[in-house]
Write a protein that holds these residues in place. Structure first.
Motif, PDB file in Angstrom:
ATOM      1  N   CYS A  34       0.827  -1.201   0.000  1.00 52.46           N
ATOM      2  CA  CYS A  34       0.000   0.000   0.000  1.00 52.46           C
ATOM      3  C   CYS A  34       0.864   1.255   0.000  1.00 52.46           C
ATOM      4  N   SER A  35       0.566   2.173  -0.885  1.00 56.76           N
ATOM      5  CA  SER A  35       1.246   3.465  -0.853  1.00 56.76           C
ATOM      6  C   SER A  35       0.388   4.421  -0.038  1.00 56.76           C
ATOM      7  N   PRO A  36       0.952   5.502   0.464  1.00 57.63           N
ATOM      8  CA  PRO A  36       0.134   6.459   1.217  1.00 57.63           C
ATOM      9  C   PRO A  36      -1.072   6.910   0.395  1.00 57.63           C
ATOM     10  N   VAL A  64      -5.256   0.542  -4.875  1.00 51.19           N
ATOM     11  CA  VAL A  64      -5.926  -0.566  -5.537  1.00 51.19           C
ATOM     12  C   VAL A  64      -6.871  -1.229  -4.538  1.00 51.19           C
ATOM     13  N   THR A  65      -7.810  -1.974  -5.046  1.00 49.90           N
ATOM     14  CA  THR A  65      -8.863  -2.567  -4.213  1.00 49.90           C
ATOM     15  C   THR A  65      -8.301  -3.421  -3.076  1.00 49.90           C
ATOM     16  N   ASP A  66      -7.353  -4.296  -3.373  1.00 45.93           N
ATOM     17  CA  ASP A  66      -6.802  -5.181  -2.345  1.00 45.93           C
ATOM     18  C   ASP A  66      -6.090  -4.395  -1.248  1.00 45.93           C
ATOM     19  N   ALA A  67      -5.349  -3.384  -1.637  1.00 51.47           N
ATOM     20  CA  ALA A  67      -4.639  -2.567  -0.650  1.00 51.47           C
ATOM     21  C   ALA A  67      -5.633  -1.818   0.228  1.00 51.47           C
ATOM     22  N   ALA A  68      -6.701  -1.305  -0.372  1.00 53.73           N
ATOM     23  CA  ALA A  68      -7.721  -0.603   0.406  1.00 53.73           C
ATOM     24  C   ALA A  68      -8.396  -1.551   1.393  1.00 53.73           C
TER      25      ALA A  68
END
Length: 115
Positions: A15-17, A24-28
């Motif tokens: 995940c980026s800041p 992206v959906t998975d990171a969110a």
């Protein structure tokens, strides 16, 4: 619905800041689960109580009375924090002791703003 444990050591890699680029959906979803674990006043208090305790480690027996909740409720909240990767748990005799995972809160905070 069972929840998967969050390997917080991987949050920075996936995940980026949120202020730098679109997530992206998975990171969110990963970040959302971590924030959901923190989005409870009792859990936030437990994190602060563990962090402020001598040697940064606290026994569940020391957390119940100051929090004003029953032991099973406190244990549930601690389990959520362990499963989310914010606390570690070690058992000694009949008692469980909790400690903050080094850097876990810093990683979540770093994802919310520019580094």
């Amino acid at each position: 619905m069972p929840t998967a444990a969050l390997p917080l050591t991987d949050l920075q890699a996936c995940c980026s800041p949120v202020t730098r680029e679109v997530m992206v959906t998975d990171a969110a979803a990963t970040l959302s689960r971590a924030l959901k674990a923190l989005a409870d006043p009792a859990r936030l208090r437990l994190l602060s109580m563990v962090a402020a305790h001598a040697d940064g480690e606290a026994c569940v027996c020391d957390l119940t009375e100051p929090l004003g909740l029953s032991q099973p409720t406190v244990s549930h909240h601690l389990k959520v924090l362990v499963d989310a990767g914010f606390l570690t748990r070690s058992k000694r005799g009949t008692w469980a002791y909790y400690r903050l995972v080094p850097g876990a809160l810093d990683q979540v905070a770093g994802l919310l703003a520019n580094p």
